[in-house]
Design an enzyme around this catalytic site. Structure first.
Site, PDB file in Angstrom:
ATOM      1  N   HIS A   5       0.834  -1.219   0.000  1.00 49.14           N
ATOM      2  CA  HIS A   5       0.000   0.000   0.000  1.00 49.14           C
ATOM      3  C   HIS A   5       0.862   1.260   0.000  1.00 49.14           C
ATOM      4  CE1 HIS A   5      -3.237  -2.786   1.313  1.00 49.14           C
ATOM      5  NE2 HIS A   5      -2.276  -3.277   2.079  1.00 49.14           N
ATOM      6  N   SER A  54      14.541  22.174 -15.787  1.00 47.02           N
ATOM      7  CA  SER A  54      13.357  22.992 -16.022  1.00 47.02           C
ATOM      8  C   SER A  54      13.798  24.339 -16.568  1.00 47.02           C
ATOM      9  CB  SER A  54      12.610  23.175 -14.700  1.00 47.02           C
ATOM     10  OG  SER A  54      11.802  24.329 -14.756  1.00 47.02           O
ATOM     11  N   LYS A 100      15.652  22.061 -10.556  1.00 44.89           N
ATOM     12  CA  LYS A 100      15.008  20.819 -10.959  1.00 44.89           C
ATOM     13  C   LYS A 100      15.891  19.884 -11.774  1.00 44.89           C
ATOM     14  CE  LYS A 100      10.956  19.898 -10.911  1.00 44.89           C
ATOM     15  NZ  LYS A 100       9.659  20.441 -11.195  1.00 44.89           N
ATOM     16  N   GLU A 108       9.379   8.779 -16.790  1.00 45.48           N
ATOM     17  CA  GLU A 108       8.035   9.357 -16.991  1.00 45.48           C
ATOM     18  C   GLU A 108       7.534   9.081 -18.407  1.00 45.48           C
ATOM     19  OE1 GLU A 108       7.321  13.460 -15.066  1.00 45.48           O
ATOM     20  OE2 GLU A 108       9.490  13.263 -15.195  1.00 45.48           O
TER      21      GLU A 108
END
Ligand code: ARG
Length: 485
Positions: free
Chosen positions: A181, A302, A308, A315
């Site tokens: 979980h 970024s 970043k 992704e």
């Protein structure tokens, strides 16, 4: 559809609709029955050459084998066979030089090559299609194409599996929290976690190897749907093309694309595994987890936030899984309403298939490269495992061994965890006296099981997370990957 699908690598030259060149003036092979020309839009709408030219190698290999077979059974002379083979070789070079003039008027890769052959060698070129139809020709081409692609997919997959095995071996002792979980559950070794993904990929690999057996069966000889009146030798052609078997039924041979659907289903499962793995990597590289670092060369920054470093590769792989799953649905839906035998619907199988193969190969390549450059942050993993009371089950097992029924042990440990939460301490940081207030069965040796190392090394059986087991599993994995399936 992606531009990779529509732009084959070596065949960059234009696909034209102008009518100036010799080939384009060539009559359509089926013109005899028609009195009116094809509507210009319909011509473009029904053509597949913009994308099926990618199969030119397979188409030529199939034609060479067919010509050899026709001369073997006496339908073509040896001289005609040689003219055809030489002509096809020249056409292949022209295509590979980017100088072939693909024509939409000639609809598909098959008719373009055949017309070019007749342009080149004259009337003998017109004999190539004897005892054959585009229906068995296209089914043969796709199978040959997929056979080659499966071999490349399997070899990229192995490279990724090797990277995981190496990482598992290196990190056999590294402890991280295991989750259920997405809550900290019990400590596991990072090597064990890597080998979990190895197992999923190993099943994927065997699915592709198995699928190859059904792909590698030859439809040629089925002709349009019913077979042919010529004395063909299908075994001869199959041997020439390296097929392991011959389609037993001509109607089935030209009609079914189940082998392509099966391949796409295997691809969808593999992508789904990579997608899940990607989700973990995205979480793990975040500042909140900080478990691993990906090499800069697999990340991007970024344009506005200087701090970043984004995990674009995982992704994107996660995102690309959607299109492969979509391709599977496209192909299943394409097939479901088709009566026997060939229907033009089947021309729509190619773009989803090509896109599946491209997406899968790209994802595997980038993943295999990326996983060779992962840095593991052992300290952060260790702290996370400690913070999550991950040895609570070990304390319960300790009490069971001391004669406490499991349910009572569970309750005792729950109370100990409560104290830990309230006083912001891990179980191993509670004193023996404190622990003994929950159960008189707890002795000084309890601290052996409360450590992370004690917890993982106690799970010392086949399939368990103990470092010793991970090292043994790594050895077995290396042997398994060398075997064919
Ligand atoms: N371009 C067609 C395809 O991809 C080739 C077979 C066409 N056969 C036919 N009878 N129209 O399926």
């Amino acid at each position: 559809m992606s531009d990779t699908t529509n732009t084959p690598k070596n065949t960059s030259k234009k696909t034209s609709t102008d009518t100036s060149s010799k080939t384009q003036q060539a009559e359509k092979p089926w013109n005899g029955r028609f009195t009116e020309p094809t509507d210009a839009f319909v011509e473009a709408f029904t053509a597949s050459v913009t994308f099926d030219q990618r199969m030119y190698q397979q188409d030529i290999a199939g034609s060479v084998a067919h010509a050899k077979m026709l001369s073997h059974v006496g339908v073509l002379t040896e001289d005609e066979r040689d003219q055809i083979i030489d002509g096809l070789a020249q056409i292949k070079s022209t295509i590979e030089a980017g100088e072939f003039n693909w024509s939409i008027r000639l609809e598909d890769v098959h008719m373009n090559i055949e017309a070019a052959l007749t342009d080149l060698i004259g009337v003998t070129g017109k004999k190539l299609h004897t005892g054959r139809s585009r229906n068995d020709q296209v089914a043969t081409d796709i199978r040959l194409y997929l056979r080659d692609e499966i071999d490349q997919i399997v070899s990229e997959l192995k490279r990724l599996q090797m990277a995981l095995i190496d990482l598992a071996e290196k990190e056999a002792d590294t402890i991280m929290p295991g989750f259920t979980h997405l809550q900290t559950a019990q400590p596991v070794t990072f090597g064990h976690h890597m080998l979990a993904w190895f197992e999923s990929l190993e099943r994927d690999r065997s699915r592709f190897i198995d699928c190859r057996k059904r792909v590698n069966i030859m439809p040629l000889g089925a002709a349009a749907l019913a077979g042919t009146t010529y004395p063909i030798d299908r075994a001869f052609t199959a041997r020439e093309l390296g097929f392991e078997g011959i389609c037993e039924n001509s109607l089935d041979a030209v009609s079914d694309r189940d082998f392509a659907i099966e391949l796409t289903a295997s691809a969808a499962l593999l992508m789904t595994h990579l997608s899940r793995f990607s989700e973990e990597l995205v979480l793990w590289v975040s500042a909140q987890f900080n478990f691993v670092e990906l090499s800069d060369s697999f990340c991007t920054g970024s344009s506005i936030m200087p701090q970043k470093k984004n995990p674009d590769v995982p992704e994107l792989v996660r995102g690309k899984t959607g299109r492969v799953n979509g391709n599977l649905i496209s192909l299943l839906t394409l097939m479901k309403g088709q009566p026997l035998a060939y229907n033009k619907d089947n021309q729509e199988d190619k773009e989803p298939l090509f896109d599946t193969v491209d997406t899968l190969k790209g994802s595997l390549k980038v993943y295999a490269d990326m996983m060779q450059h992962v840095t593991v942050n052992k300290e952060a993993m260790r702290e996370a495992a400690i913070r999550g009371f991950s040895t609570a089950t070990d304390l319960a097992d300790y009490l069971v061994r001391a004669g406490v029924p499991f349910r009572d042990a569970h309750d005792v440990v729950g109370k100990a965890v409560r104290l830990g939460v309230d006083s912001k301490r891990d179980l191993a940081e509670l004193s023996l006296q404190e622990l003994q207030t929950f159960s008189g069965k707890i002795q000084a040796d309890v601290f052996d099981v409360l450590t992370l190392e004690g917890s993982v090394s106690a799970r010392n059986h086949l399939g368990g997370t103990a470092p010793e087991q991970v090292r043994a599993a790594v050895k077995r994995a290396r042997t398994r990957i060398l075997k064919k399936s």
